[in-house]
Design a protein around this motif. Sequence first.
Motif, short mmCIF file in Angstrom:
data_model
loop_
_atom_site.label_atom_id
_atom_site.label_comp_id
_atom_site.label_asym_id
_atom_site.label_seq_id
_atom_site.Cartn_x
_atom_site.Cartn_y
_atom_site.Cartn_z
N VAL A 196 -99.85 -7.42 -35.82
CA VAL A 196 -99.76 -7.45 -34.36
C VAL A 196 -98.58 -6.61 -33.89
CG1 VAL A 196 -100.85 -9.72 -34.17
CG2 VAL A 196 -98.37 -9.57 -34.38
N LYS A 197 -98.75 -6.02 -32.69
CA LYS A 197 -97.68 -5.27 -32.06
C LYS A 197 -97.54 -5.69 -30.60
CE LYS A 197 -97.97 -1.09 -34.91
NZ LYS A 197 -98.12 0.39 -34.91
N GLN A 198 -96.32 -5.71 -30.12
CA GLN A 198 -96.02 -6.05 -28.72
C GLN A 198 -96.72 -7.35 -28.31
OE1 GLN A 198 -93.70 -4.21 -27.29
NE2 GLN A 198 -93.72 -2.94 -29.14
N LEU A 199 -96.43 -8.40 -29.09
CA LEU A 199 -97.07 -9.70 -28.86
C LEU A 199 -96.10 -10.64 -28.16
CD1 LEU A 199 -99.47 -11.65 -29.33
CD2 LEU A 199 -98.32 -12.34 -31.45
N PRO A 200 -96.34 -11.00 -26.88
CA PRO A 200 -95.48 -11.99 -26.23
C PRO A 200 -95.86 -13.40 -26.69
CG PRO A 200 -97.18 -11.26 -24.72
CD PRO A 200 -97.38 -10.46 -25.98
N VAL A 201 -94.86 -14.21 -26.96
CA VAL A 201 -95.06 -15.62 -27.31
C VAL A 201 -94.70 -16.44 -26.08
CG1 VAL A 201 -94.36 -17.51 -28.82
CG2 VAL A 201 -94.60 -15.19 -29.74
N MET A 202 -95.71 -17.13 -25.51
CA MET A 202 -95.57 -17.77 -24.22
C MET A 202 -95.59 -19.29 -24.34
SD MET A 202 -95.73 -15.00 -22.25
CE MET A 202 -96.09 -15.64 -20.61
N ALA A 203 -94.86 -19.95 -23.44
CA ALA A 203 -94.97 -21.39 -23.22
C ALA A 203 -95.33 -21.56 -21.76
CB ALA A 203 -93.66 -22.10 -23.55
N GLY A 204 -96.63 -21.76 -21.48
CA GLY A 204 -97.09 -21.76 -20.10
C GLY A 204 -96.97 -20.36 -19.53
N ASP A 205 -96.24 -20.19 -18.41
CA ASP A 205 -96.05 -18.87 -17.82
C ASP A 205 -94.69 -18.29 -18.18
OD1 ASP A 205 -94.49 -20.61 -16.42
OD2 ASP A 205 -95.32 -20.13 -14.43
N ARG A 206 -93.99 -18.91 -19.14
CA ARG A 206 -92.65 -18.47 -19.54
C ARG A 206 -92.70 -17.76 -20.89
NH1 ARG A 206 -88.41 -21.46 -22.22
NH2 ARG A 206 -89.85 -23.24 -22.20
N THR A 207 -92.09 -16.59 -20.99
CA THR A 207 -92.03 -15.84 -22.24
C THR A 207 -90.86 -16.35 -23.08
OG1 THR A 207 -92.99 -13.87 -21.23
CG2 THR A 207 -91.82 -13.58 -23.31
N LEU A 208 -91.16 -16.83 -24.28
CA LEU A 208 -90.11 -17.33 -25.17
C LEU A 208 -89.46 -16.19 -25.93
CD1 LEU A 208 -91.96 -20.46 -26.64
CD2 LEU A 208 -90.29 -20.40 -24.79
N PHE A 209 -90.27 -15.31 -26.49
CA PHE A 209 -89.78 -14.10 -27.16
C PHE A 209 -90.97 -13.17 -27.36
CE2 PHE A 209 -90.60 -17.40 -30.33
CZ PHE A 209 -91.44 -16.77 -31.25
N GLU A 210 -90.70 -11.94 -27.81
CA GLU A 210 -91.77 -10.97 -28.00
C GLU A 210 -91.65 -10.36 -29.38
OE1 GLU A 210 -93.26 -6.80 -25.96
OE2 GLU A 210 -92.70 -8.49 -24.65
N LEU A 211 -92.79 -10.21 -30.05
CA LEU A 211 -92.83 -9.60 -31.38
C LEU A 211 -93.22 -8.14 -31.23
CD1 LEU A 211 -94.74 -12.44 -33.28
CD2 LEU A 211 -92.27 -12.06 -33.16
N ALA A 212 -92.30 -7.25 -31.60
CA ALA A 212 -92.57 -5.81 -31.47
C ALA A 212 -93.58 -5.35 -32.51
CB ALA A 212 -91.27 -5.02 -31.60
N ASP A 213 -93.41 -5.78 -33.75
CA ASP A 213 -94.29 -5.34 -34.83
C ASP A 213 -94.20 -6.37 -35.96
OD1 ASP A 213 -95.78 -4.06 -36.74
OD2 ASP A 213 -94.78 -2.13 -36.54
N LEU A 214 -95.31 -7.04 -36.23
CA LEU A 214 -95.31 -8.09 -37.25
C LEU A 214 -96.56 -7.95 -38.11
CD1 LEU A 214 -94.01 -10.73 -38.39
CD2 LEU A 214 -95.53 -11.96 -36.81
N GLU A 215 -96.37 -7.92 -39.41
CA GLU A 215 -97.49 -7.83 -40.34
C GLU A 215 -97.49 -9.04 -41.26
OE1 GLU A 215 -99.58 -4.84 -43.61
OE2 GLU A 215 -97.59 -4.39 -42.81
N ILE A 216 -98.63 -9.70 -41.35
CA ILE A 216 -98.84 -10.80 -42.28
C ILE A 216 -99.79 -10.30 -43.35
CG2 ILE A 216 -99.63 -13.18 -42.56
CD1 ILE A 216 -99.16 -13.54 -39.54
N LYS A 217 -99.31 -10.21 -44.55
CA LYS A 217 -100.12 -9.64 -45.62
C LYS A 217 -101.14 -10.65 -46.14
CE LYS A 217 -96.63 -6.32 -47.12
NZ LYS A 217 -95.80 -5.81 -48.24
N PRO A 218 -102.29 -10.16 -46.62
CA PRO A 218 -103.31 -11.06 -47.19
C PRO A 218 -102.72 -11.92 -48.31
CG PRO A 218 -104.21 -8.86 -46.93
CD PRO A 218 -102.73 -8.75 -46.64
N GLY A 219 -103.04 -13.21 -48.26
CA GLY A 219 -102.55 -14.13 -49.30
C GLY A 219 -101.17 -14.68 -49.05
N ALA A 220 -100.53 -14.30 -47.93
CA ALA A 220 -99.19 -14.83 -47.63
C ALA A 220 -99.25 -16.34 -47.43
CB ALA A 220 -98.64 -14.16 -46.37
N ARG A 221 -98.18 -17.01 -47.84
CA ARG A 221 -98.10 -18.48 -47.73
C ARG A 221 -96.80 -18.80 -47.02
NH1 ARG A 221 -102.02 -20.38 -50.68
NH2 ARG A 221 -101.19 -22.50 -50.62
#
Length: 533
Positions: free
Chosen positions: A352-377
């Motif tokens: 994912v890129k430029q992903l806002p993490v919201m609580a209701g209408d409030r932005t908690l933080f934003e992820l610029a670039d995040l990769e979750i690799k297959p099989g991650a635990r």
Amino acid sequence: MFAVSARSFLKATGLSLAFHAEPLFDGVGLTLAPGDRVALVGPNGVGKSSLLKVLAGRLSAIAGRVEYGPDARVGYFFQQVPDPGQSVGAFLREPLAELFAAEARLHELERGIESGRLSLLDEYGTLLERFETLGGWTARARVDEVSQRLGVAHLDEHTPLARVSGGEQARLMLARVLLTEPSILLLDEPTNHLDADAVAWLGDYLAAFPGALLVISHDRAFLDRVATQVVELDGIHDELQTYEGGYTAYRAEKQARWQRLLLDYEAQEKYRARLAEDIEATKGHAAATESATANDHWRRIAKKVAKKAKARERRLDRELQSARWIAEPRTRPTLTLAFPDPENDALAGLHVKQLPVMAGDRTLFELADLEIKPGARILISGPNGAGKSSLLAALAARAEPGAVAVLPQTHDGLRLETSVIDYFRSRVPVYPEDAEQILTGYLFGEEQWEAPLRALSAGELRRLLLAVAVNEGAPILMLDEPTNYLDFDSLDVVERAVRAFTGTVLVVSHDRYFAQAAGLSQEWVVRAGELDC
């Protein structure tokens, strides 16, 4: 802390309760005295929460009685606020209403005395003495400490309870119970929705609590910290099964008892089989002798032998019916759970890129670039309110359709009038016969298939949501506090299943015991408006 006397006890005798004409428990007895710290455990659906409600006077048993000592002050925690329209501040201060009213009146009297109305001095002196008796000088400090430790200090005191999250409501309920300074605490899953720091503080508080404690909890490390005795409502025996020590000691002793009972039962059955075989052989020999000879002497002897064999048979029947004869050991069915291996490995990761993490209408933080690799635990941890559940929701929303199966933290939003089988089939498209077979593996009997969701216990609802998450067949699992409400045997099964799953796993949990057993090898920490990977 509230002074606890030896007269602050609770005694229950012969308690029985039924649900929809089906008995939950029968003839249960329990005594709690100051200093007792008891864990109440058992499978989901056997009536643990109902028993706690009976002890707290919130539910009437169909038989038996509950007695309280003359100095008993009962604090009961359950996760449902009584008045959603009440404000956070009023809800927290209500247990100390007399104290805060006295404080307000003292300020009024002080102003009157300063203006020269000396006739108010007598009332002021009497009220000040009462204020001190109620612990007035430390009241606000107590409210502040409990609110801070349980993660509700940030809430605006004017906010209605209906506008705070389910987790925040649960923490407010727990704070309110502790502020009453009870001599007997009855707590139903108090660690749900608490972060690691809050659980640690609560564990220290309860370990030093001088009154009587009865707690239902799935948190194994917490029970090892707090409990000195475990009582089990197992759904098999009428009486509570008692074990000394915390969770670890309970599991070891339970296994040891089972092995001893199994060995004793096997030895008894071998004895019974030998005795029955000998009786049948004797009867057969006597009958053969009697029919094979015309000699009156031998026929009389054969008849006597047959009578003795019959007497031995009656004695064996009496032994089988006696209290000392061991019944075949029984256990309740265990949860069947195995996540299917992902069919499409290409969908097993997430970027994912430029992903806002919201609580209701409030932005908690934003992820610029995040990769979750297959099989991650991945274990996701962090303090309450930091945005762990919001992070899962944001990631799930960005995933391809069908790529993610989510187990939510709470049961909010479920249509409680929907039947178990209809809810399951609305999420997992299968034929009714297949749904029935799957639900049976999740310990839902035929009598529950058409039952409304409102009839299920919290643990049973959790099992149903697990059934949905597992059978959606997604290559990415997102589990939000998966240990909440589940009994110990179910936790063991879930841990093994998550460990064996070959896809990608993200788990929000404060349960380190679970994280280790489930094989979560990477940790993300959400705090202070950022994600630390």
